[in-house]
Write a protein that holds these residues in place. Structure first.
Motif, PDB file in Angstrom:
ATOM      1  N   LEU A  98     -15.489  19.316 -91.418  1.00 26.18           N
ATOM      2  CA  LEU A  98     -17.099  18.834 -91.511  1.00 26.18           C
ATOM      3  C   LEU A  98     -16.937  17.406 -91.575  1.00 26.18           C
ATOM      4  O   LEU A  98     -16.286  16.776 -91.782  1.00 26.18           O
ATOM      5  N   SER A  99     -18.001  17.156 -90.365  1.00 26.88           N
ATOM      6  CA  SER A  99     -18.326  15.649 -90.306  1.00 26.88           C
ATOM      7  C   SER A  99     -19.676  15.294 -89.737  1.00 26.88           C
ATOM      8  O   SER A  99     -20.383  16.325 -89.624  1.00 26.88           O
ATOM      9  N   VAL A 100     -20.259  14.102 -89.612  1.00 25.29           N
ATOM     10  CA  VAL A 100     -21.444  13.804 -89.528  1.00 25.29           C
ATOM     11  C   VAL A 100     -21.370  12.700 -88.416  1.00 25.29           C
ATOM     12  O   VAL A 100     -20.518  11.995 -88.230  1.00 25.29           O
ATOM     13  N   SER A 101     -22.695  12.698 -87.666  1.00 22.76           N
ATOM     14  CA  SER A 101     -22.690  11.635 -86.507  1.00 22.76           C
ATOM     15  C   SER A 101     -24.108  11.196 -86.562  1.00 22.76           C
ATOM     16  O   SER A 101     -25.036  12.013 -87.100  1.00 22.76           O
ATOM     17  N   GLY A 102     -24.395   9.902 -86.001  1.00 23.06           N
ATOM     18  CA  GLY A 102     -25.835   9.483 -85.926  1.00 23.06           C
ATOM     19  C   GLY A 102     -26.053   8.728 -87.214  1.00 23.06           C
ATOM     20  O   GLY A 102     -27.219   7.998 -87.416  1.00 23.06           O
ATOM     21  N   LEU A 103     -25.127   8.364 -88.147  1.00 21.86           N
ATOM     22  CA  LEU A 103     -25.540   7.784 -89.273  1.00 21.86           C
ATOM     23  C   LEU A 103     -24.174   6.753 -89.498  1.00 21.86           C
ATOM     24  O   LEU A 103     -23.200   6.957 -90.179  1.00 21.86           O
ATOM     25  N   SER A 108     -32.211   1.566 -89.452  1.00 16.60           N
ATOM     26  CA  SER A 108     -33.330   0.769 -88.527  1.00 16.60           C
ATOM     27  C   SER A 108     -34.861   1.361 -88.867  1.00 16.60           C
ATOM     28  O   SER A 108     -35.480   0.751 -88.546  1.00 16.60           O
ATOM     29  N   SER A 109     -34.662   2.626 -89.391  1.00 19.71           N
ATOM     30  CA  SER A 109     -35.800   3.488 -89.378  1.00 19.71           C
ATOM     31  C   SER A 109     -36.011   4.087 -90.848  1.00 19.71           C
ATOM     32  O   SER A 109     -34.832   4.456 -91.173  1.00 19.71           O
ATOM     33  N   PRO A 110     -36.922   4.613 -91.220  1.00 22.72           N
ATOM     34  CA  PRO A 110     -36.962   5.347 -92.520  1.00 22.72           C
ATOM     35  C   PRO A 110     -36.421   6.524 -92.299  1.00 22.72           C
ATOM     36  O   PRO A 110     -35.952   7.172 -93.484  1.00 22.72           O
ATOM     37  N   VAL A 111     -36.590   7.452 -91.199  1.00 23.13           N
ATOM     38  CA  VAL A 111     -35.894   8.577 -91.015  1.00 23.13           C
ATOM     39  C   VAL A 111     -35.038   8.731 -89.917  1.00 23.13           C
ATOM     40  O   VAL A 111     -35.471   8.123 -88.682  1.00 23.13           O
ATOM     41  N   SER A 112     -33.920   8.893 -90.137  1.00 21.91           N
ATOM     42  CA  SER A 112     -32.757   8.941 -89.137  1.00 21.91           C
ATOM     43  C   SER A 112     -32.504  10.369 -88.895  1.00 21.91           C
ATOM     44  O   SER A 112     -32.334  11.167 -89.552  1.00 21.91           O
ATOM     45  N   THR A 113     -32.428  10.638 -87.324  1.00 20.10           N
ATOM     46  CA  THR A 113     -31.746  11.816 -86.776  1.00 20.10           C
ATOM     47  C   THR A 113     -30.309  12.174 -86.964  1.00 20.10           C
ATOM     48  O   THR A 113     -29.528  11.121 -86.581  1.00 20.10           O
ATOM     49  N   ILE A 114     -29.761  12.983 -87.651  1.00 20.03           N
ATOM     50  CA  ILE A 114     -28.178  13.052 -87.661  1.00 20.03           C
ATOM     51  C   ILE A 114     -27.795  14.495 -87.299  1.00 20.03           C
ATOM     52  O   ILE A 114     -28.340  15.156 -87.019  1.00 20.03           O
ATOM     53  N   GLN A 115     -26.304  14.506 -87.000  1.00 20.00           N
ATOM     54  CA  GLN A 115     -25.734  15.748 -86.704  1.00 20.00           C
ATOM     55  C   GLN A 115     -24.590  16.207 -87.309  1.00 20.00           C
ATOM     56  O   GLN A 115     -23.697  15.125 -87.654  1.00 20.00           O
ATOM     57  N   GLU A 124     -28.463  20.010 -86.146  1.00 21.87           N
ATOM     58  CA  GLU A 124     -29.486  18.755 -86.595  1.00 21.87           C
ATOM     59  C   GLU A 124     -30.260  18.758 -87.809  1.00 21.87           C
ATOM     60  O   GLU A 124     -30.558  19.517 -88.184  1.00 21.87           O
ATOM     61  N   SER A 125     -30.208  17.406 -88.364  1.00 22.28           N
ATOM     62  CA  SER A 125     -30.871  17.372 -89.654  1.00 22.28           C
ATOM     63  C   SER A 125     -31.456  16.095 -89.866  1.00 22.28           C
ATOM     64  O   SER A 125     -31.479  15.230 -88.796  1.00 22.28           O
ATOM     65  N   ARG A 126     -31.934  15.676 -90.952  1.00 23.85           N
ATOM     66  CA  ARG A 126     -32.555  14.132 -91.007  1.00 23.85           C
ATOM     67  C   ARG A 126     -32.056  13.482 -92.210  1.00 23.85           C
ATOM     68  O   ARG A 126     -31.759  14.112 -93.258  1.00 23.85           O
ATOM     69  N   PHE A 127     -31.996  12.368 -92.106  1.00 27.11           N
ATOM     70  CA  PHE A 127     -31.415  11.351 -93.235  1.00 27.11           C
ATOM     71  C   PHE A 127     -32.941  10.482 -93.486  1.00 27.11           C
ATOM     72  O   PHE A 127     -33.374   9.746 -92.717  1.00 27.11           O
ATOM     73  N   ILE A 128     -33.177  10.692 -94.492  1.00 30.58           N
ATOM     74  CA  ILE A 128     -34.257   9.643 -95.257  1.00 30.58           C
ATOM     75  C   ILE A 128     -34.136   8.646 -96.002  1.00 30.58           C
ATOM     76  O   ILE A 128     -33.480   8.624 -97.201  1.00 30.58           O
ATOM     77  N   LYS A 129     -34.344   7.348 -95.463  1.00 31.05           N
ATOM     78  CA  LYS A 129     -34.264   6.209 -96.420  1.00 31.05           C
ATOM     79  C   LYS A 129     -35.445   5.882 -97.384  1.00 31.05           C
ATOM     80  O   LYS A 129     -35.184   5.665 -98.300  1.00 31.05           O
ATOM     81  N   LYS A 130     -36.655   6.367 -96.779  1.00 33.84           N
ATOM     82  CA  LYS A 130     -37.877   6.079 -97.861  1.00 33.84           C
ATOM     83  C   LYS A 130     -38.951   6.711 -96.947  1.00 33.84           C
ATOM     84  O   LYS A 130     -38.995   6.944 -95.760  1.00 33.84           O
ATOM     85  N   LEU A 131     -40.042   7.014 -97.759  1.00 33.05           N
ATOM     86  CA  LEU A 131     -41.228   7.504 -97.291  1.00 33.05           C
ATOM     87  C   LEU A 131     -42.165   6.431 -96.834  1.00 33.05           C
ATOM     88  O   LEU A 131     -42.158   5.429 -97.170  1.00 33.05           O
TER      89      LEU A 131
END
Length: 472
Positions: A406-411, A444-451, A465-472
């Motif tokens: 397993l791995s992740v991209s977009g972050l 760079s943004s509060p919500v990032s799209t990741i894979q 696809e999922s989301r990574f949240i930095k802040k609301l």
């Protein structure tokens, strides 16, 4: 009604024959039993052999082993549908919708072309009904004998034969219940647990439920199912036209009806070829008289054709007074086999079959779904990283053990907390809790799209696809 459609007749008062029914004058009354006379001939052999083939296929498939389980097992409890080396899951059930579409358009195509041959030759109601009638004939005698016995006094001998008949019926019904339930529960354990009284409530309930349905439908209701309860009999006329092959009676040749000796010349007597023997009615499982025209009760089983052909042969007449024919042919016109409606149904059927196999070939050997932690969308951990928590569900759809990475991209620069290599057993759904950490300065943004990426040892990869949240 348009010219290319045929009128399906309802001639209940005329078709009832008190000689072939027990009770009063309404043949749709369940108490007015139809005594079906045995019919032998080409079409009955075809129906019998086809029915036995499908019956044996139905009975044997649950007992076919495949590895450590049975080859076909629709395990609803574990949401796994196993077909030999393929395992499907609820997310793959678009295949089921396509399969139903293939079956529907296949039925439309066959009905437009050959009428209700499904009902007469392949329908489980017909197969089980004729099987029950066979036991009835062997244990109680011919139709005429059964009718005479049932109208007389119940003797000890008749009671014994009726008891044996019902025991045979119940045994077949119980075997049917076990077999049908065995497609959804491991059949070996089901049979063993049932007779040792170790089975759970629901498997026992379904075995007895389907056994009761089989016994009632094939033993008692029979034609009532076909005439009153089956919707196919009601909407079939929408698919029929005057080029559809049906069981038809040639009235121009057969009328006027009347008995005569074999040596008599029917033309001198002013008679047609029909000797009015009534055998076509006596062998009909739904009790209709095909000489009155097409009726929605007719299931195209061909029993009346075989009976009439034997009569014609004995009389020295040409066979085919009753035959598989069309309305156009009966009226002396040409039958158009390849016509727009039939070609249309055939084209759509081929498209549905192609889509089904494309969908089957596109089924992934693994599944991956990602669930975010809903209680805490993000947190800052002791390393100063923003951390999001997930649960990964990995499904091994193959029949062998698989190793996944397993791995992740977009972050960029993400830190993975948890296992990144796992081993999943065949058919197992593996839940993997894990977290991702990221430097907030690099987001760079509060919500990032990741894979999320899943890979196996055979170079198969799957991305979700999922989301990574930095802040609301």
């Amino acid at each position: 009604m348009s010219q290319d459609k045929i009128d399906v007749k309802d001639i209940t008062p005329k078709t009832f024959n008190p000689k072939t029914h027990k009770g009063g004058g309404d043949r749709f009354n369940p108490s007015n039993r139809i005594y079906v006379r045995e019919s032998k001939g080409t079409f009955q052999k075809l129906r019998r052999y086809g029915g036995w083939f499908l019956l044996l296929l139905f009975a044997l498939v649950p007992w076919i082993p495949y590895g450590e389980r049975q080859a076909v097992l629709l395990d609803i409890g574990n949401q796994q549908f196993n077909f030999f080396g393929t395992t499907l899951y609820p997310q793959d059930l678009t295949l089921l919708a396509l399969l139903f579409m293939v079956a529907a358009f296949g039925l439309f195509f066959i009905t437009t072309f050959l009428g209700r041959v499904w009902c007469g030759y392949l329908c489980p109601q017909t197969v089980w009904t004729f099987m029950y009638i066979w036991f009835e004939e062997k244990l109680e005698g011919s139709a005429n004998k059964r009718r005479k016995q049932d109208s007389g006094k119940l003797t000890s001998n008749l009671l014994m034969r009726k008891t044996l008949k019902h025991i045979a019926w119940l045994a077949i019904a119980l075997a049917t219940g076990f077999t049908f339930t065995g497609y959804f529960v491991p059949i070996g354990a089901l049979v063993s647990d049932f007779f040792t009284f170790n089975a759970n409530f629901w498997p026992v309930f379904w075995v007895l439920f389907f056994a009761a349905c089989t016994y009632a439908n094939a033993g008692w209701m029979r034609s009532i199912m076909c005439i009153h309860m089956c919707p196919y009999a009601r909407f079939q006329s929408a698919m029929f036209d005057k080029d559809t092959f049906i069981v038809g009676y040639d009235s121009k040749r057969g009328e006027t009806r009347g008995p005569r000796s074999r040596k008599a010349d029917p033309q001198k007597l002013g008679l047609g070829d029909c000797i009015d023997c009534d055998l076509c009615v006596q062998v009909c499982p739904t009790g209709i008289d095909i000489r009155d025209g097409l009726q929605y009760e007719c299931i195209n089983c061909g029993a009346c054709i075989d009976a009439c052909d034997k009569t014609m042969d004995r009389m020295g007449y040409k066979k085919g007074l009753i035959s598989y024919t069309t309305e156009h042919r009966l009226s002396g016109k040409h039958t158009k086999v390849m016509r727009p409606k039939l070609l249309g149904y055939g084209a759509v059927l081929l498209v549905m079959i192609a889509l089904f196999f494309v969908q089957v070939s596109a089924v992934d050997p693994a599944g991956l779904s990602v669930l975010r932690d809903r209680n805490q969308l993000f947190r800052v951990n002791s390393d100063g990283l923003v951390e999001n928590t997930y649960t990964l569900k990995i499904i091994n759809k193959t029949q062998t053990e698989q190793k996944y990475s397993l791995s992740v991209s977009g972050l960029e620069g993400a830190t993975w907390y948890g296992r990144q290599t796992i081993i999943v057993e065949p058919g197992e759904v593996f839940n993997l809790p894990m977290s991702l950490g990221a430097d907030p300065q690099q987001l760079s943004s509060p919500v990032s799209t990741i894979q999320f990426i899943l890979r196996d040892s055979n170079d198969f990869s799957l991305q979700v696809e999922s989301r990574f949240i930095k802040k609301l």
